[in-house]
Motif scaffolding. Structure first.
Motif, short mmCIF file in Angstrom:
data_model
loop_
_atom_site.label_atom_id
_atom_site.label_comp_id
_atom_site.label_asym_id
_atom_site.label_seq_id
_atom_site.Cartn_x
_atom_site.Cartn_y
_atom_site.Cartn_z
N MET A 1 18.63 28.64 55.27
CA MET A 1 17.53 27.75 55.63
C MET A 1 16.24 28.56 55.53
O MET A 1 15.74 29.08 56.53
N GLU A 2 15.73 28.73 54.34
CA GLU A 2 14.55 29.54 54.12
C GLU A 2 13.27 28.85 54.59
O GLU A 2 12.26 29.51 54.81
N ARG A 3 13.31 27.54 54.72
CA ARG A 3 12.15 26.78 55.15
C ARG A 3 12.57 25.82 56.25
O ARG A 3 13.74 25.47 56.39
N ALA A 4 11.58 25.38 57.02
CA ALA A 4 11.87 24.38 58.06
C ALA A 4 12.45 23.12 57.45
O ALA A 4 13.33 22.46 58.03
N GLU A 5 11.99 22.77 56.25
CA GLU A 5 12.49 21.56 55.59
C GLU A 5 13.98 21.65 55.31
O GLU A 5 14.70 20.64 55.34
N ASP A 6 14.49 22.87 55.04
CA ASP A 6 15.92 23.05 54.81
C ASP A 6 16.70 22.74 56.09
O ASP A 6 17.77 22.12 56.04
N ALA A 7 16.18 23.20 57.22
CA ALA A 7 16.84 22.92 58.50
C ALA A 7 16.81 21.43 58.80
O ALA A 7 17.80 20.85 59.25
N PHE A 8 15.67 20.79 58.54
CA PHE A 8 15.55 19.36 58.82
C PHE A 8 16.51 18.55 57.97
O PHE A 8 17.03 17.51 58.42
#
Length: 232
Positions: A36-43
């Protein structure tokens, strides 16, 4: 590659480690959520189970730490002053909250409130019985932040998730600093007993780390001490 917040967090830890007046008791870095390199990946992962829309405000100060614990204590004669934080990954905080069982029909208003908490910062080393959580609201509005203290119960905070993580760095995780962002309330026992400690703690942090401007936090402290009848 580090996120901006990971870099600032690492630099803050290094500052404390290099300070001869402080002792680092615990520094444990859990695994990084590299997938999850970005918050969007986690979301993207959270949306599979989360029914409430996720607010854009949660992308601020994104970090990939899955359980970073840091605790320090001042040396004599200020050994009563200490700080700590255990940061939880935003994706983990949201997923654990989404997996809770439904609240009981007989639950109190406070129990219903706490049931909706998504805990993202705790204090396991000191065992203070405190943590900070967010509460998602409808229509992708910024989440509410709450500070839970066993001495008081939940207290609403007047700052956002990203600002919380920024202030955590400036205070070095000084115990009970979130009360500086709660409404000054003479009936808030947790705040009342914490203010004298915070006065000494902010003085120490300002003295040891003069490059950090804590004047706004000192102003908040003085406002709350005035309302609660404490001596600054």
């Amino acid at each position: 590659m580090e996120t901006d917040y990971e870099r600032r967090l690492r630099e803050m830890v290094e500052q404390v480690q290099a300070c001869e007046s402080l002792r680092v008791d615990t520094y444990e870095r859990g695994p990084l959520a590299d997938y999850m390199e970005r918050a969007e990946d986690a979301f993207h992962i959270v949306r599979a189970v989360e029914k409430t829309p996720l607010p854009a405000a949660l992308t601020s100060n994104f970090h990939r730490h899955s359980g970073l614990v840091f605790a320090w204590r001042a040396l004599e004669p200020f050994q009563t002053i200490a700080g700590e934080f255990h940061l939880r990954h935003i994706g983990e905080a949201l997923l654990l909250g989404a997996g809770k069982k439904p609240v009981a029909a007989t639950a109190s208003q406070e129990e219903r409130l706490i049931h909706g908490f998504r805990i993202f910062e705790t204090h396991p080393v000191g065992g203070t019985g405190t943590y900070t959580a967010m509460r998602l609201t409808p229509d992708q509005a910024p989440p509410e932040l709450w500070y839970f203290d066993l001495r008081q119960g939940p207290t609403r905070l007047d700052l956002g998730y990203g600002d919380y993580l920024d202030t955590l760095l400036r205070t070095k995780g000084l115990y009970d600093w979130p009360y500086l962002f709660a409404d000054p309330d003479p009936n808030n026992y947790g705040m009342s007993v914490s203010l004298p400690y915070l006065s000494e703690g902010l003085d120490l942090v300002a003295r040891e780390f003069p490059d950090d401007d804590l004047s706004d936090l000192r102003g908040r402290l003085e406002e709350r001490m005035s309302v609660l009848g404490k001596d600054a």
